[in-house]
Scaffold this active site. Structure first.
Site, mmCIF file in Angstrom:
data_model
loop_
_atom_site.group_PDB
_atom_site.id
_atom_site.type_symbol
_atom_site.label_atom_id
_atom_site.label_comp_id
_atom_site.label_asym_id
_atom_site.label_seq_id
_atom_site.Cartn_x
_atom_site.Cartn_y
_atom_site.Cartn_z
ATOM 1 C CD GLU A 15 37.860 -19.338 0.140
ATOM 2 O OE1 GLU A 15 36.946 -19.828 0.684
ATOM 3 O OE2 GLU A 15 37.964 -18.086 0.545
ATOM 4 C CG ASP A 88 36.024 -16.974 -1.790
ATOM 5 O OD1 ASP A 88 36.688 -17.294 -2.851
ATOM 6 O OD2 ASP A 88 34.995 -17.915 -1.377
ATOM 7 C CG ASP A 90 34.072 -14.101 1.883
ATOM 8 O OD1 ASP A 90 35.288 -14.318 2.455
ATOM 9 O OD2 ASP A 90 33.254 -14.900 1.277
ATOM 10 C CD GLU A 92 34.378 -17.206 7.849
ATOM 11 O OE1 GLU A 92 35.421 -17.784 8.316
ATOM 12 O OE2 GLU A 92 33.755 -16.601 8.914
ATOM 13 C CE1 TYR A 312 32.189 -21.908 -4.842
ATOM 14 C CE2 TYR A 312 31.460 -20.095 -3.619
ATOM 15 C CZ TYR A 312 31.999 -21.214 -3.534
ATOM 16 O OH TYR A 312 32.448 -21.972 -2.601
ATOM 17 N NE ARG A 314 29.985 -23.462 -0.955
ATOM 18 C CZ ARG A 314 30.426 -24.801 -1.599
ATOM 19 N NH1 ARG A 314 29.232 -25.743 -1.379
ATOM 20 N NH2 ARG A 314 31.541 -25.205 -1.988
ATOM 21 C CG HIS A 358 31.458 -15.959 -4.939
ATOM 22 N ND1 HIS A 358 31.342 -15.896 -3.541
ATOM 23 C CD2 HIS A 358 32.508 -16.476 -5.129
ATOM 24 C CE1 HIS A 358 32.526 -16.637 -3.083
ATOM 25 N NE2 HIS A 358 33.057 -16.956 -3.908
#
Length: 774
Positions: A15, A88, A90, A92, A312, A314, A358
DNA sequence: CAGTGAGCGAGCTTCCGCTTGACTT
């Protein structure tokens, strides 16, 4: 690098460009690594984009500014034999992977890793699998539901409250929190209470102690529950009576007790807690914290090339890679000694429902201590890095040990029995406090004047003084950015990437105004929340997101279909929308406020109304009388007088601001005289005429008539020797340093004022007279 | 470039979540 070398290599897509760089370093030359830079496809902006009649079929479009990225990913995919989607791990990320697969239209494989360690990455690449279609469906449900809630309810608000407003699963709950807190504050009546502090002295001891009990009843704060064994000292009279009764009594030490208190550190940062700590300790707004953290993540040259200093930023997980915990323990032992290393590594637990894609936010290399890298960092970067570094280190350090000593004093003789208490806490072992402590850690308050070294049980004491002090109970404070984010995060509302933007949204829509550190709701917030509670109570329910998440999990487990989920939320919503629109009352419109002033034209009272462009004052006799007050200090104010006469009527010109906040020059006798123009007409550099132009992106800019056009350079355009171009709006003000005019540009909702002269020191911005933070 | 209310009804506004780099006629 040779162009042929990328051919036929496995292509990995992640990403973020920074992740691509790191991954490339870990995997070496054998792979080609590119990034999608987040989502690449989404529902269209200008329409609903969901076919409700047809199974909620979504209409996905490539996001305009991502078209270049998509093209380069497609080109790379054509050359690659193997395509690995490492977005990622997850919901999304899974959806991004699916969209990418659709776009490259080639067989793909999915790989997932939750840490950027060599071991985790290499292991993941060895075990690719298919895209998890159920997880993609869960994201689809989330996306469609948010679109339906936002894009179907917002128009109801335009119709019934005011144009431009908005509602949404996240923002409406945030506004609700702020409104309800405000209501509590307004309804709060402060309650008076008193405390009494005694000064005791005896054989070589002297100390202060609080009155804690009278005749067996504990003296308590009014917020505590009241019963037969408690008591509030509620008035000065009561306090005085007590003092007079207690002063003459005799006193003795009843007990001295020591207690050990062990305190553990806080977990390492996640996005929400980093923003809270930076706000409390540094006064940084969420945006500023995230911008700075991003820089640290992307990399700083600390003398050995670009180094990402933190993981990371976020994230919703407090997890830390096992090998890094081990490294931390060694570092702590080396820097502070063995006692500072806890017996076992601490394992932190994330909030239930966290997606854990993360690690926690931590430094990437403990050798880069804040002190060692400080000369390479900006002041903001150093502050944020120090916070992250120390909070992480503390989270793997030993508990702090406190020694609490409680000394109780009791009265004897007289008609009343009193008990006083002195509490002192000292740190016997600092542990993690060595590197990190919370803002309000005020439990070590050993008063300087106290000396209790010789205190023994049974020792007689004199009460020298007894001082009553008055207090009032206080309401809960308004939300700050930090406390709002904390609350949202605790309810699972919003995501790490959206905490900071949520604040901007509710401010931009006019629901909330920043008052110093606090968030104050506007009238619009109350009107909209009242409407939402009446018609869409489930949407502003704090558990709405939690319920949605539970259903999303079912979709992910294959126990529910995404269309059914959306349908079960949307059908009731659609009915309520119809109901709301059918109600033609003006219940949710702001009321006109009658003023003490009379209309100068007809004598009826004036009223303050809320219109499209803010508040204004007009005659209550409307529409018979159309008087509008023009000098009410609002946007339609008279303006700033200039040293210039109107060429039409000779009046002294003024500078005013239009509905968008930009300055213009006009005749004060408007509407009788309609002379108006832009603030500056001549180029400050060469004196040529200044032209306003509009770029393709609709941004207004100004250019000198003598400057060459975009296609022509200075040589070919004979005589066009000036190069003045201004991507901003001129004002009537002059720069104090160089005399060129001051210009203004909007950066999001903030106005930046700066000198139009690129050579001038004020070009980067003018210090505001009342310089506000950030 | 100077509004605003009521109503007529053009043409407009709006969500949440992932991620950065544009560069203007």
């Amino acid at each position: 690098m040779a162009t042929t070398s990328t051919k036929h290599k496995p292509l990995i897509i992640v990403e973020s460009p920074t992740k691509a760089r790191t991954l490339s370093r870990i995997l070496g030359q054998g792979y080609r690594v590119l990034s999608s830079q987040g989502h690449v496809r989404d529902l269209p902006d200008k329409e609903l984009g969901v076919d409700i009649e047809n199974g909620y079929q979504p209409k996905f479009r490539i996001i305009g500014r991502k078209s270049k990225v998509v093209k380069s990913l497609r080109d790379a995919a054509k050359e690659a034999q193997v395509i690995l989607l490492a977005t990622d791990p997850d919901r999304e990320g899974e959806a991004i992977a699916w969209h990418l697969a659709e776009l490259v239209n080639r067989p793909v494989q999915r790989v997932e890793f939750r840490e950027f360690t060599r071991r985790a990455v290499q292991d993941a690449v060895k075990h690719p699998h298919d895209i998890n279609r159920r997880r993609v469906d869960a994201q689809l449900a989330r996306r469609v539901l948010d679109r339906l809630v936002g894009y179907r309810i917002s128009p109801v608000l335009w119709r019934k409250v005011r144009r431009g407003l908005s509602a949404g699963r996240v923002q409406s709950v945030a506004v609700r929190f702020i409104c309800e807190r405000e209501e509590e504050i307004r309804a709060f009546s402060p309650q008076e209470y008193w405390t009494l502090e005694g000064q005791f002295a005896g054989d070589s001891v002297a100390f202060a102690a609080q009155l804690v009990e009278v005749d067996g009843r504990r003296i308590v704060h009014p917020s505590k529950e009241q019963n037969a064994s408690t008591r509030i000292v509620a008035s000065e009279e009561e306090a005085t009576v007590l003092r007079d009764a207690l002063l003459p009594l005799e006193y003795a030490v009843d007990s001295v007790q020591e207690k050990k208190i062990s305190k553990s550190p806080a977990p390492p940062f996640i996005t929400a807690t980093l923003q809270q700590a930076a706000f409390k300790k540094l006064g940084f707004q969420g945006k500023r914290t995230m911008r700075t953290a991003q820089q640290l993540y992307e990399g700083i040259d600390v003398g050995e090339g670009l180094e990402g200093l933190i993981t990371y930023m976020r994230t919703d997980s407090v997890r830390v890679a096992a090998e890094f915990v081990q490294a931390a323990r060694e570092h702590i032992a080396e820097s502070f000694g063995r006692p500072y290393v806890p017996e076992k590594p601490r394992a932190w637990k994330s909030r239930a429902g966290a997606q854990e894609a993360h690690e926690a936010i931590r430094p990437t290399n403990l050798a880069y201590t804040p002190d060692r890298v400080k000369s390479y960092l900006s002041s903001d970067q150093l502050k944020i890095y120090t916070l992250i570094y120390n909070r992480f280190l503390a989270s793997q350090m030993a508990n702090a040990q406190h020694l609490q000593r409680q000394t109780e004093v009791v009265s004897s003789g007289g008609d009343v029995a009193a008990r006083f208490r002195h509490t002192a806490t000292t740190v016997s072992f600092d542990g993690f406090l060595r590197v990190y402590r919370e803002e309000n850690n005020q439990d070590e308050k050993a008063k300087p004047g106290d000396s209790l070294a010789g205190v023994r049980e049974g020792m007689g004491l004199d009460l020298k003084e007894l001082t009553p002090s008055q207090h009032f109970t206080k309401p809960l404070p308004r939300y700050t950015e930090a406390s709002l984010i904390k609350t949202l995060e605790e309810f699972g509302i919003g995501r790490p990437s959206t905490y900071a933007p949520i604040l901007d949204t509710i401010v931009e829509r006019g629901y909330v105004e920043r008052e110093g550190r606090n968030m104050a709701p506007t009238e619009w917030a109350f009107l909209v929340i009242a409407l939402m509670k009446d018609y869409f109570p489930e949407v502003v329910d704090v558990d709405f997101t939690a319920r949605m998440e539970q259903r999303l999990d079912l979709v992910e487990e294959g126990k529910d279909r995404w269309q059914e989920l959306v349908d079960s939320f949307y059908q009731p919503l659609a009915k309520k929308i119809e109901l709301a629109l059918a109600d033609r009352s003006k219940k949710y419109k702001p009321e006109a406020r009658e003023l003490d002033e009379k209309c100068p034209e007809c004598g009826k009272p004036l009223v303050e109304r809320s219109g499209r462009y803010g508040k204004f004052i007009a005659c209550s006799g409307y529409p018979d009388c159309r008087y509008v007050k023009r000098d009410n200090g609002a946007k339609g104010a008279i303006g700033k007088p200039l040293d210039e006469r109107c060429p039409k009527c000779g009046a002294q010109l003024v500078a005013r601001r239009n509905r968008w906040g930009w300055e213009f020059v006009a005749c004060p006798s408007y509407p009788k005289c309609d002379y108006a123009r832009e603030p500056q007409l001549r180029c400050p550099k060469c004196g040529g005429a200044l032209h306003r132009r509009q770029a393709k992106n609709r941004r207004v800019f100004y250019v000198c008539e003598n400057s060459p056009g975009p296609g022509e350079d200075k040589e070919s355009a004979s005589g066009k020797t000036c190069d003045f171009v201004l991507f901003a709006r001129p004002t009537v003000d002059k720069c104090e340093l160089c005399g060129w005019f001051i210009a203004e540009r909007k950066q999001r909702d903030k106005v930046l004022r700066f000198c139009s002269n690129p050579e001038c020191a004020n070009h980067s911005g003018i210090a505001l007279p009342d310089s506000e933070k950030e």
